[in-house]
Design a protein around this motif. Structure first.
Motif, PDB file in Angstrom:
ATOM      1  N   GLY A  80       0.785  -1.100  -0.002  1.00 48.13           N
ATOM      2  CA  GLY A  80       0.040  -0.050   0.000  1.00 48.13           C
ATOM      3  C   GLY A  80       1.007   1.408   0.060  1.00 48.13           C
ATOM      4  O   GLY A  80       0.359   2.153   0.528  1.00 48.13           O
ATOM      5  N   MET A  81       2.030   1.173  -0.658  1.00 47.36           N
ATOM      6  CA  MET A  81       3.090   2.429  -0.608  1.00 47.36           C
ATOM      7  C   MET A  81       2.540   3.420  -1.656  1.00 47.36           C
ATOM      8  O   MET A  81       1.353   3.049  -2.377  1.00 47.36           O
ATOM      9  N   SER A  82       2.644   4.803  -1.475  1.00 44.59           N
ATOM     10  CA  SER A  82       2.294   5.860  -2.103  1.00 44.59           C
ATOM     11  C   SER A  82       2.602   5.858  -3.729  1.00 44.59           C
ATOM     12  O   SER A  82       3.696   5.222  -3.906  1.00 44.59           O
ATOM     13  N   LYS A  83       1.627   6.304  -4.480  1.00 42.89           N
ATOM     14  CA  LYS A  83       2.213   6.205  -5.828  1.00 42.89           C
ATOM     15  C   LYS A  83       3.790   7.083  -6.045  1.00 42.89           C
ATOM     16  O   LYS A  83       4.237   6.697  -7.099  1.00 42.89           O
ATOM     17  N   LEU A  84       3.903   8.143  -5.373  1.00 44.83           N
ATOM     18  CA  LEU A  84       5.142   9.008  -5.414  1.00 44.83           C
ATOM     19  C   LEU A  84       6.250   8.157  -5.089  1.00 44.83           C
ATOM     20  O   LEU A  84       7.333   8.228  -5.885  1.00 44.83           O
ATOM     21  N   ALA A  85       6.035   7.403  -4.059  1.00 48.20           N
ATOM     22  CA  ALA A  85       7.185   6.273  -3.634  1.00 48.20           C
ATOM     23  C   ALA A  85       7.235   5.333  -4.807  1.00 48.20           C
ATOM     24  O   ALA A  85       8.487   4.976  -5.059  1.00 48.20           O
ATOM     25  N   ASP A 128       8.762   1.145   8.298  1.00 45.34           N
ATOM     26  CA  ASP A 128       9.096   1.664   9.834  1.00 45.34           C
ATOM     27  C   ASP A 128       7.857   2.694  10.151  1.00 45.34           C
ATOM     28  O   ASP A 128       7.707   2.633  11.392  1.00 45.34           O
ATOM     29  N   LYS A 129       7.490   3.506   9.172  1.00 45.58           N
ATOM     30  CA  LYS A 129       6.316   4.498   9.592  1.00 45.58           C
ATOM     31  C   LYS A 129       5.041   3.685   9.873  1.00 45.58           C
ATOM     32  O   LYS A 129       4.285   3.841  10.735  1.00 45.58           O
ATOM     33  N   VAL A 135      10.056  -3.624  12.408  1.00 48.66           N
ATOM     34  CA  VAL A 135      11.321  -3.204  12.635  1.00 48.66           C
ATOM     35  C   VAL A 135      12.164  -4.057  13.007  1.00 48.66           C
ATOM     36  O   VAL A 135      12.131  -4.957  14.017  1.00 48.66           O
ATOM     37  N   THR A 136      13.601  -3.920  12.503  1.00 47.78           N
ATOM     38  CA  THR A 136      14.582  -4.895  12.720  1.00 47.78           C
ATOM     39  C   THR A 136      15.826  -4.170  13.124  1.00 47.78           C
ATOM     40  O   THR A 136      16.096  -3.138  12.414  1.00 47.78           O
TER      41      THR A 136
END
Length: 139
Positions: A80-85, A128-129, A135-136
């Motif tokens: 579900g990452m943003s389209k910009l990323a 992470d956000k 997170v590792t």
């Protein structure tokens, strides 16, 4: 006549094929490690991976490397990452693919421009956000 065999479904429980964020992180980190840091060149202590080695095969090697980058994009979409990323990630894969197409010389930029490592950084920032349980600690 050959006898058919059934695959034991329990084998799939051991593979990280789940869609949760931790499984995606594990798969993406494994792809990045194989493509960018599989072995260390003795003498200069510089890690190289399958991406640089594939560039020894003209044209086809660049396409195989781009396919691995496209898989990382697919995983990013599933997270579900943003389209910009995702556009930044696609740009990294595209630059890596285009530079790898240059016969003979394409190995040099691929040695320094590590698109999979850049994309892993983008995905890690997102995970992470939005999924802090994954997170590792990096050693």
């Amino acid at each position: 006549m050959a006898q058919t065999r059934r695959i034991d479904p329990a084998i799939f429980d051991r593979l990280p094929l789940k869609r949760d964020a931790q499984s995606c992180r594990t798969r993406i980190e494994a792809i990045e490690r194989v493509m960018e840091r599989a072995v260390v060149i003795p003498g200069i202590n510089r890690p190289v991976g399958l991406d640089v080695i594939l560039d020894l095969i003209p044209v086809a090697g660049s396409f195989v490397g781009a396919a691995a980058g496209a898989y990382m994009l697919w995983e990013a979409r599933n997270l579900g990452m943003s389209k910009l990323a995702m556009a930044r990630m696609a740009g990294n894969v595209g630059v890596d693919w285009a530079l790898g197409l240059i016969p003979g010389i394409g190995i040099i930029p691929d040695f320094f421009f590590r698109s999979n490592t850049r994309n892993l950084r983008i995905i890690r920032r997102h995970l992470d956000k939005h999924h802090p349980a994954t997170v590792t600690v990096q050693g």
